[in-house]
Design a protein around this motif. Structure first.
Motif, PDB file in Angstrom:
ATOM      1  N   LYS A   1       0.851  -1.498   0.196  1.00  0.00           N
ATOM      2  CA  LYS A   1       0.174   0.060  -0.105  1.00  0.00           C
ATOM      3  C   LYS A   1       0.655   0.977   0.091  1.00  0.00           C
ATOM      4  N   ALA A   2       1.679   1.205   1.031  1.00  0.00           N
ATOM      5  CA  ALA A   2       2.706   1.898   1.067  1.00  0.00           C
ATOM      6  C   ALA A   2       3.531   3.065  -0.708  1.00  0.00           C
TER       7      ALA A   2
ATOM      8  N   GLU B   1       0.793   3.832  -2.678  1.00  0.00           N
ATOM      9  CA  GLU B   1       0.044   5.078  -2.903  1.00  0.00           C
ATOM     10  C   GLU B   1       0.497   5.711  -2.397  1.00  0.00           C
ATOM     11  N   TYR B   2       1.406   6.207  -1.264  1.00  0.00           N
ATOM     12  CA  TYR B   2       1.476   7.091  -0.563  1.00  0.00           C
ATOM     13  C   TYR B   2       3.016   7.932  -0.337  1.00  0.00           C
TER      14      TYR B   2
ATOM     15  N   LYS C   1       3.283  11.663   0.632  1.00  0.00           N
ATOM     16  CA  LYS C   1       2.614  12.402   0.955  1.00  0.00           C
ATOM     17  C   LYS C   1       2.788  11.963   2.766  1.00  0.00           C
TER      18      LYS C   1
ATOM     19  N   VAL D   1       2.352  10.101   7.216  1.00  0.00           N
ATOM     20  CA  VAL D   1       2.075   9.205   6.605  1.00  0.00           C
ATOM     21  C   VAL D   1       2.079   8.601   8.420  1.00  0.00           C
TER      22      VAL D   1
ATOM     23  N   TRP E   1      -2.117  -2.322   6.302  1.00  0.00           N
ATOM     24  CA  TRP E   1      -1.238  -1.779   7.138  1.00  0.00           C
ATOM     25  C   TRP E   1      -1.880  -1.755   8.442  1.00  0.00           C
TER      26      TRP E   1
ATOM     27  N   PRO F   1      -0.599   4.230  10.276  1.00  0.00           N
ATOM     28  CA  PRO F   1      -1.023   5.664   9.545  1.00  0.00           C
ATOM     29  C   PRO F   1      -1.534   6.431  11.298  1.00  0.00           C
TER      30      PRO F   1
END
Length: 476
Positions: free
Chosen positions: A278-279, A281-282, A285, A287, A399, A431
């Motif tokens: 998933k990381a 996508e971030y 950004k 977290v 996550w 997060p």
């Protein structure tokens, strides 16, 4: 004292260079990693004494070639001038058969570009205060027995006390057409495990010690016996935690566990290639809290996973994964970096020369802040100070995180009450947990007494840690 390079690997160097030269006529890229690692583990308790080879012991080689489409590897553990021709025949036959088998199958084959290297020839040799070879096994056992006996005299509640010590000497050689790298270093680790009983209650505690050290680590075991026995005895009066959300302070070992599980596994970039993280996508950004800066790297700290180059010949680095709360990058092996068009970070590690290299953690930790532990405790009305790493689990796709922790020290109205809860399970959404961090202490501590798996296998040595952090967490 400087740690010497393996004579065995040194003796094979000219033959390995000849192997590279001959295979390079057929393949555009050829490299070989040679490994010679040996160690011994010692364990002492009331029921007996055990001496055995370290689980990390290995000796052998792995060849990597670009087969025209992607990369093939062949591992072996015997090489000499006399068997070189037959070895080359075995390698080329095996690799050609494998690639032809894949071409004729229904499997979709991913193509990878040829590795481009800059010329480099360099050596790294670690140092320790006391070389393992300079102290006999008998002397080491005598010291461990003395530690056990000292511990057993400290409390009537001790029913046993286990002392363990392990020393490992690692030598690695990496040769390609443009690289010639060698490294040799020693790490050691030890454990103190009190087993206590009162009436029908039996508990055990665990404290570990590690580093790029030799036999001097036994001195650390000796100096911590009283604290560890007291740590274990206090668990006899521990209660169960009332499930709920609390202000928590994580000791450095728990901070490290969170870092390892949350954005260690979560940013291993071979998972980016497989679209299982998933990381990805971030990146760039937020977290985590802006108080959080997180590192991983063989050069980021001096612990058991510090090295000069990884198992693909990439030099170690210090990667800043999270910078003031912003996710900046992952950690990468060489082939994942080729696929993603990124720069490898020196995190390509193998369980052994017979296993594939993956993107793996090295020394993973959250950087220090400006707060003190005393101020953290004083700021909490109702919460716990968590310490004692037991185990952890992560879900890189969603996550989720779960940390098994040995104990929580109760905090009421800004003071430790002396009450303990045990065991404690910390769960949450990564997060959410990291963004709740509101205080970070001034000193980073790392430990490398455990090891890390890729799922349920592919074990490699890692270390993790950080400072004390204050956060908000769900306990059960």
């Amino acid at each position: 004292m400087q740690v010497p390079m393996s004579n065995y690997l040194q003796d094979q160097k000219s033959t390995l260079k000849k192997l590279i030269e001959i295979l390079s006529d057929r393949y555009e890229y050829v490299s070989v990693l040679g490994t010679d690692t040996y160690g011994t583990q010692y364990s002492v308790q009331k029921t007996g004494i055990d001496i055995s080879d370290s689980m990390w012991t290995e000796r052998g080689f792995v060849i990597r070639v670009h087969n025209g489409i992607n990369y093939s590897e062949f591992s072996f553990n015997e090489i000499s001038e006399d068997n070189l021709d037959s070895l080359i025949t075995n390698i080329t036959t095996k690799l050609e058969n494998d690639i032809n088998s894949l071409k004729n199958s229904s499997i979709e084959i991913s193509d990878y570009p040829v590795i481009q290297e800059e010329p480099i020839k360099k050596s790294f040799f670690g140092s320790v205060k006391i070389m393992p070879k300079d102290v006999s096994a008998k002397e080491k056992i005598e010291r461990l027995v003395a530690i056990k006996e000292k511990a057993l005299d400290l409390s009537e509640y001790l029913v046993d006390f286990r002392v363990a010590y392990e020393e490992v000497h690692i030598s690695k050689l990496f040769i390609s057409n443009k690289k010639e790298l060698e490294q040799s270093y020693i790490w050691s680790q030890g454990y103190l495990v009190p087993i206590v009983r009162k009436e029908n209650i039996t508990k055990f505690a665990h404290k570990g010690y590690s580093g790029l050290k030799g036999v001097e680590l036994i001195d650390e075991l000796e100096s911590n016996v009283e604290d560890v026995v007291s740590y274990g005895v206090k668990l006899l009066d521990a209660k169960k935690v009332t499930p709920g959300e609390y202000d928590i302070i994580c000791a450095p070992d728990i901070t490290g566990l969170i870092a390892h599980e949350a954005f260690g596994h979560g940013v291993e970039m071979d998972m980016f290639v497989k679209n299982r993280a998933k990381a990805v996508e971030y990146i760039d950004k937020p977290v985590a809290s802006n108080l959080v800066t997180m590192h991983d790297g063989a050069l980021a700290a001096k612990e058991v996973s510090s090295y000069f180059f990884d198992d693909e010949g990439t030099l170690g680095t210090d990667t800043i994964i999270i910078d003031n709360g912003i996710l900046k990058t992952g950690i990468s092996d060489l082939l994942s970096a080729l696929k993603l068009g990124t720069k490898p970070t020196g995190n390509g590690k193998r369980e052994s020369f017979e296993r594939k290299a993956y993107a793996r953690m090295t020394n993973t930790f959250i950087a220090a802040g400006n707060d003190t532990l005393e101020d953290m405790i004083a700021s909490i009305k109702n919460g716990y100070l968590l310490e004692g790493l037991m185990s952890g689990m992560e879900d890189p796709k969603n996550w989720g995180i779960q940390c098994m922790i040995l104990q929580g020290k109760e905090i009421k109205d800004g003071k430790l009450t002396g009450n303990i809860v045990s065991p404690v399970i910390l769960t949450g959404y990564v997060p959410e947990l990291l963004k709740s961090i509101s205080m970070v202490s001034e000193k980073v501590e790392l430990s490398g007494t455990g090891y890390c798996g890729k799922g349920y296998k592919e074990f490699v040595k890692t270390s993790n840690g950080g400072p004390y952090i204050k956060a908000r967490g769900r306990l059960g």
